[in-house]
Design a protein around this motif. Sequence first.
Motif, PDB file in Angstrom:
ATOM      1  N   ALA A  54      -1.411   0.360   6.127  1.00 17.94           N
ATOM      2  CA  ALA A  54      -2.297  -0.400   6.768  1.00 17.94           C
ATOM      3  C   ALA A  54      -2.812  -1.541   5.704  1.00 17.94           C
ATOM      4  O   ALA A  54      -2.747  -1.246   4.635  1.00 17.94           O
ATOM      5  CB  ALA A  54      -3.600   0.479   7.402  1.00 17.94           C
ATOM      6  N   GLY A  55      -3.377  -2.413   6.269  1.00 21.05           N
ATOM      7  CA  GLY A  55      -4.003  -3.574   5.290  1.00 21.05           C
ATOM      8  C   GLY A  55      -5.250  -4.539   6.153  1.00 21.05           C
ATOM      9  O   GLY A  55      -5.228  -4.318   7.204  1.00 21.05           O
ATOM     10  N   VAL A  56      -5.820  -5.368   5.442  1.00 19.64           N
ATOM     11  CA  VAL A  56      -6.870  -6.323   5.728  1.00 19.64           C
ATOM     12  C   VAL A  56      -6.147  -7.627   5.298  1.00 19.64           C
ATOM     13  O   VAL A  56      -5.918  -7.788   4.293  1.00 19.64           O
ATOM     14  CB  VAL A  56      -8.074  -5.739   5.137  1.00 19.64           C
ATOM     15  CG1 VAL A  56      -8.695  -4.538   5.717  1.00 19.64           C
ATOM     16  CG2 VAL A  56      -8.207  -5.780   3.636  1.00 19.64           C
ATOM     17  N   SER A  57      -6.604  -8.453   6.159  1.00 22.68           N
ATOM     18  CA  SER A  57      -6.332  -9.908   5.947  1.00 22.68           C
ATOM     19  C   SER A  57      -5.032 -10.101   5.268  1.00 22.68           C
ATOM     20  O   SER A  57      -4.153  -9.683   6.252  1.00 22.68           O
ATOM     21  CB  SER A  57      -7.322 -10.202   5.093  1.00 22.68           C
ATOM     22  OG  SER A  57      -7.340 -11.634   4.701  1.00 22.68           O
ATOM     23  N   MET A  58      -4.525 -10.515   4.166  1.00 24.40           N
ATOM     24  CA  MET A  58      -3.531 -10.713   3.728  1.00 24.40           C
ATOM     25  C   MET A  58      -2.677  -9.300   3.775  1.00 24.40           C
ATOM     26  O   MET A  58      -1.622  -9.500   3.842  1.00 24.40           O
ATOM     27  CB  MET A  58      -3.268 -11.324   2.248  1.00 24.40           C
ATOM     28  CG  MET A  58      -2.204 -11.379   1.691  1.00 24.40           C
ATOM     29  SD  MET A  58      -2.097 -11.948  -0.178  1.00 24.40           S
ATOM     30  CE  MET A  58      -2.330 -10.327  -0.938  1.00 24.40           C
ATOM     31  N   GLY A  59      -3.557  -8.202   3.415  1.00 20.95           N
ATOM     32  CA  GLY A  59      -2.845  -7.059   3.506  1.00 20.95           C
ATOM     33  C   GLY A  59      -2.321  -6.727   4.930  1.00 20.95           C
ATOM     34  O   GLY A  59      -1.373  -5.781   5.033  1.00 20.95           O
ATOM     35  N   ALA A  60      -2.854  -7.019   5.931  1.00 22.79           N
ATOM     36  CA  ALA A  60      -2.609  -6.691   7.277  1.00 22.79           C
ATOM     37  C   ALA A  60      -1.309  -7.484   7.799  1.00 22.79           C
ATOM     38  O   ALA A  60      -0.274  -6.849   8.003  1.00 22.79           O
ATOM     39  CB  ALA A  60      -3.743  -7.238   7.902  1.00 22.79           C
ATOM     40  N   GLN A  61      -1.307  -8.733   7.026  1.00 20.72           N
ATOM     41  CA  GLN A  61       0.028  -9.535   7.524  1.00 20.72           C
ATOM     42  C   GLN A  61       1.063  -8.842   6.771  1.00 20.72           C
ATOM     43  O   GLN A  61       2.320  -8.515   7.304  1.00 20.72           O
ATOM     44  CB  GLN A  61      -0.103 -10.792   7.183  1.00 20.72           C
ATOM     45  CG  GLN A  61       1.069 -11.923   7.272  1.00 20.72           C
ATOM     46  CD  GLN A  61       1.020 -13.143   7.118  1.00 20.72           C
ATOM     47  OE1 GLN A  61      -0.231 -13.431   6.877  1.00 20.72           O
ATOM     48  NE2 GLN A  61       1.895 -13.951   7.220  1.00 20.72           N
ATOM     49  N   ALA A  62       1.018  -8.380   5.558  1.00 18.49           N
ATOM     50  CA  ALA A  62       2.047  -7.751   4.783  1.00 18.49           C
ATOM     51  C   ALA A  62       2.388  -6.447   5.123  1.00 18.49           C
ATOM     52  O   ALA A  62       3.555  -5.964   5.361  1.00 18.49           O
ATOM     53  CB  ALA A  62       1.337  -7.439   3.274  1.00 18.49           C
TER      54      ALA A  62
END
Length: 336
Positions: free
Chosen positions: A162-170
């Motif tokens: 899971a991720g947020v922002s750039m981490g969501a895309q990744a």
Amino acid sequence: MAVIATVAVPVTAAVPAAADPGVPGAPPPAVDPAMTRTGLISIESVGPHRDHLRIASAAMRRIIEVDVLRGSGSAPRPTLYLLDGVDGETTSGWLSKGGAAEFFADKPVDAVLTSGGTGSMYSDWDRHDSALGLNRWETFLTEELPPIVESLLRSNGRRAIAGVSMGAQAAMMLAQRHPGRYRAVAGLSGCYSTADPLGRAVTTITVASRGGNVENLWGPPNSPEWAEHDSLLGAEELRGTAIYLSAATGVPTGADLVAIAQSPTIVDALRTAGGGAALEAGARSCTERFARRLADLNIPATVEYDTAGMHTWPDFEAALPKAWAVLAPALAHPTP
């Protein structure tokens, strides 16, 4: 007093001290050409359920700092990899701002949080970047890190990311590019295309916002690599993976207003208010496009749109329990 356990890894040259990658204009993380083997360098006990690991990465020729939150109950447990946003600070924002340690304290899962991925898209770059350094994050996250942490934690082999922002895309990108590796994936306030004009623009802005040259990432925007990292184009590879998506509108919540009011200067307050609103509105549009693509392919996904919320950690923290409600069932059952 913290207890440090050290595991010897042959590293023939001293590792230079890396500057804080989260500081704008800071030099890129130093590279050690002699670091040709991956291994666990040290473990520091930070608390009863948290360890701080230093891992030598042969792919990135440097030491990567990783935090581990040990879950409740007895091992073996599943593993959740949590990716940070664009800043990639020395301590993951999930820990310093997102309440992950408190949230997962009573959950039967081990959470693994990396740091230092500033502007990297958590991808393998084609070339070394003068501002962002040598980035081989996909290799690190999928090949180097899991054997080390999952052995240390005595994992049961079930994974989510899971991720947020750039981490969501990744997170979505890694799940799409490595089908079957993760049972579930969650993207909070992310954008998921790279090959269309919107995706190219978002990716370029993400990298450039931290001083990087986007052509060092996957080459020119018309190169095949840009399409290979596009989760809309590769959405079929997500079939069978539990998917959670969320985004808000950019309208501030009460928690956002408190955070804005507590900004150290009026400039910081305006930056938080304006930037947080615009970024979240963009993430909402990106999420709607990706959700439509999944629906067109009849790929199930849980999608939640909040009527208020900005691109800020108070709102990401509030979304975490909703994401966990989708991740947990996917991690709970043995492989048929």
